[in-house]
Design an enzyme around this catalytic site. Sequence first.
Site, PDB file in Angstrom:
ATOM      1  N   LYS A  34      41.714 -11.253  -7.573  1.00 47.61           N
ATOM      2  CA  LYS A  34      41.642 -12.618  -8.116  1.00 47.61           C
ATOM      3  C   LYS A  34      40.442 -12.740  -9.058  1.00 47.61           C
ATOM      4  O   LYS A  34      39.525 -11.912  -9.012  1.00 47.61           O
ATOM      5  CB  LYS A  34      41.506 -13.595  -6.951  1.00 47.61           C
ATOM      6  CG  LYS A  34      40.290 -13.329  -6.081  1.00 47.61           C
ATOM      7  CD  LYS A  34      40.356 -14.067  -4.759  1.00 47.61           C
ATOM      8  CE  LYS A  34      39.105 -13.792  -3.941  1.00 47.61           C
ATOM      9  NZ  LYS A  34      39.151 -14.436  -2.630  1.00 47.61           N
ATOM     10  N   ARG A 132      39.985 -24.648   5.040  1.00 47.32           N
ATOM     11  CA  ARG A 132      40.374 -24.700   3.630  1.00 47.32           C
ATOM     12  C   ARG A 132      41.883 -24.878   3.510  1.00 47.32           C
ATOM     13  O   ARG A 132      42.364 -25.928   3.145  1.00 47.32           O
ATOM     14  CB  ARG A 132      39.882 -23.419   2.936  1.00 47.32           C
ATOM     15  CG  ARG A 132      39.983 -23.443   1.442  1.00 47.32           C
ATOM     16  CD  ARG A 132      39.192 -22.306   0.798  1.00 47.32           C
ATOM     17  NE  ARG A 132      39.702 -20.975   1.137  1.00 47.32           N
ATOM     18  CZ  ARG A 132      39.162 -19.846   0.662  1.00 47.32           C
ATOM     19  NH1 ARG A 132      38.107 -19.883  -0.129  1.00 47.32           N
ATOM     20  NH2 ARG A 132      39.664 -18.672   1.002  1.00 47.32           N
ATOM     21  N   HIS A 161      41.480 -16.610   7.655  1.00 47.06           N
ATOM     22  CA  HIS A 161      40.317 -16.271   6.836  1.00 47.06           C
ATOM     23  C   HIS A 161      39.060 -16.679   7.581  1.00 47.06           C
ATOM     24  O   HIS A 161      39.005 -17.746   8.188  1.00 47.06           O
ATOM     25  CB  HIS A 161      40.416 -16.984   5.481  1.00 47.06           C
ATOM     26  CG  HIS A 161      39.426 -16.493   4.463  1.00 47.06           C
ATOM     27  ND1 HIS A 161      39.202 -15.152   4.213  1.00 47.06           N
ATOM     28  CD2 HIS A 161      38.594 -17.167   3.625  1.00 47.06           C
ATOM     29  CE1 HIS A 161      38.286 -15.034   3.254  1.00 47.06           C
ATOM     30  NE2 HIS A 161      37.899 -16.239   2.881  1.00 47.06           N
ATOM     31  N   ARG A 220      41.184  -7.136   3.956  1.00 46.48           N
ATOM     32  CA  ARG A 220      41.174  -7.667   2.579  1.00 46.48           C
ATOM     33  C   ARG A 220      39.762  -7.693   2.010  1.00 46.48           C
ATOM     34  O   ARG A 220      39.211  -8.747   1.709  1.00 46.48           O
ATOM     35  CB  ARG A 220      41.707  -9.122   2.563  1.00 46.48           C
ATOM     36  CG  ARG A 220      43.052  -9.360   3.229  1.00 46.48           C
ATOM     37  CD  ARG A 220      43.515 -10.816   3.001  1.00 46.48           C
ATOM     38  NE  ARG A 220      42.571 -11.805   3.455  1.00 46.48           N
ATOM     39  CZ  ARG A 220      42.625 -12.444   4.628  1.00 46.48           C
ATOM     40  NH1 ARG A 220      43.617 -12.219   5.476  1.00 46.48           N
ATOM     41  NH2 ARG A 220      41.698 -13.328   4.947  1.00 46.48           N
ATOM     42  N   TYR A 262      13.692 -21.094 -27.375  1.00 41.71           N
ATOM     43  CA  TYR A 262      13.774 -22.548 -27.207  1.00 41.71           C
ATOM     44  C   TYR A 262      12.679 -23.057 -26.281  1.00 41.71           C
ATOM     45  O   TYR A 262      12.407 -22.457 -25.242  1.00 41.71           O
ATOM     46  CB  TYR A 262      15.131 -22.925 -26.618  1.00 41.71           C
ATOM     47  CG  TYR A 262      16.271 -22.747 -27.587  1.00 41.71           C
ATOM     48  CD1 TYR A 262      16.304 -23.460 -28.798  1.00 41.71           C
ATOM     49  CD2 TYR A 262      17.305 -21.875 -27.309  1.00 41.71           C
ATOM     50  CE1 TYR A 262      17.353 -23.298 -29.686  1.00 41.71           C
ATOM     51  CE2 TYR A 262      18.367 -21.708 -28.196  1.00 41.71           C
ATOM     52  CZ  TYR A 262      18.380 -22.425 -29.383  1.00 41.71           C
ATOM     53  OH  TYR A 262      19.406 -22.267 -30.254  1.00 41.71           O
ATOM     54  N   CYS A 309      19.141 -17.494 -24.573  1.00 42.66           N
ATOM     55  CA  CYS A 309      19.908 -18.395 -25.430  1.00 42.66           C
ATOM     56  C   CYS A 309      21.407 -18.157 -25.190  1.00 42.66           C
ATOM     57  O   CYS A 309      21.779 -17.339 -24.355  1.00 42.66           O
ATOM     58  CB  CYS A 309      19.586 -18.137 -26.898  1.00 42.66           C
ATOM     59  SG  CYS A 309      17.824 -18.079 -27.269  1.00 42.66           S
ATOM     60  N   ASP A 311      23.663 -16.723 -27.193  1.00 43.74           N
ATOM     61  CA  ASP A 311      24.186 -15.454 -27.696  1.00 43.74           C
ATOM     62  C   ASP A 311      23.168 -14.319 -27.706  1.00 43.74           C
ATOM     63  O   ASP A 311      23.524 -13.177 -27.973  1.00 43.74           O
ATOM     64  CB  ASP A 311      24.688 -15.635 -29.139  1.00 43.74           C
ATOM     65  CG  ASP A 311      25.585 -16.838 -29.252  1.00 43.74           C
ATOM     66  OD1 ASP A 311      26.563 -16.900 -28.480  1.00 43.74           O
ATOM     67  OD2 ASP A 311      25.294 -17.728 -30.070  1.00 43.74           O
TER      68      ASP A 311
END
Length: 368
Positions: A34, A132, A161, A220, A262, A309, A311
């Site tokens: 997942k 859940r 679970h 699992r 920044y 930042c 990027d």
Amino acid sequence: MYGTRAVIHLDRLKRNFERIRKRIGNRLICMPVKADAYGHGASPLAAAGILNGADFLAVARVQEGAELRRAGIAARILLLSPPVPEELGALAAYRLTPLISDRDLAGAINAAAEKAGIILPAHIKIDTGMGRIGCRPEEAADLACCIHSLKSLKYEGTATHLARADSPAPEAVEATKIQIARFKSALEVIRRAGANPGIVHAANSGAVLLHEDAYFDMVRPGILLYGYPPSEELADSPEPIMELETTVVFIKNVKKGEALSYGGTWIAPKDTAVGTLPIGYGDGLPRQISGAMRVIIRGISYPLAGRICMDQCMVDLGSADLVKRWDKVTVFGGEGSLTAADIALQAHTIPYEITCNINKRVPRVYVS
Ligand SMILES: *Cc1c(COP(=O)(O)O)cnc(C)c1O
């Protein structure tokens, strides 16, 4: 030279499978893929997992299962989260195996399977304390009989679970033992009602390490396969399979007292060289670790300088002139570098979230 990329080491995945196999003997393994295999790339990891002995795959969304099928993956795929009505046609068409918590959903999925002209295997999910999804233990026999009676569903397995299996603290161990006991009594009631619970499964990574009595027929483990213990308190040593790397795209000299990035929060304590790296929070590197982050270049560890930042970020290279433009930079998961677990600690989260958040702007490269 390469820019920012995530190198996925499939040899390490293989050894992580072997470590789990040693513990669980010949039980089945369901590999959770997942969230794009916790950020590692769902289809390539699913294919590698099957080669290493995964019997089932698991996804959270119908869309994720569909993507695996379109990539040619034929293995059984468990759908861990409940689908919404719009997804039921795809669920059947792609032959996903739902975890079912209630009669209504069982009926709806049965109708979708009937419409598709197939018989769909289904597992029932019992809530033994996670809170859940899942039916209550006392409803399990009724749900099992319901699924058993539906013509287009085949009752194939029974799951729960565990909420606290990753902690060795006595109260967490106690809570897990209570969950396992509730699960076992629900299985007993299902059997007494004349149904066969089929493939019984409960153990996530934490339980694989700490609760042998939760192994049942299948485990699992997710995070253990991707190379991290499920909590800080567990010092097992799986190998992190994602290595995040980048390169130095720009180097300049900075004078003592100059501020950078920044907010100007970082001020050069002395004359130094600063390198710029093409990676930032826009790639999934958490911004809040700016002050604590270090990277490896040519075997030496250097601190980041100033705020990360979107990027880019900067690294203080000191005055020794050891780093060249286009040198490879290891961000995490490599020789001598931080791990996603170290970064998680600084970012007040778990390694799961760190690897999941490395997003699709970062190419994945698979090596074995
Ligand atoms: C994600 C998930 C797992 C795997 O958990 P890990 O902690 O990564 O081992 C197992 N079972 C279910 C139902 C899950 O949602």
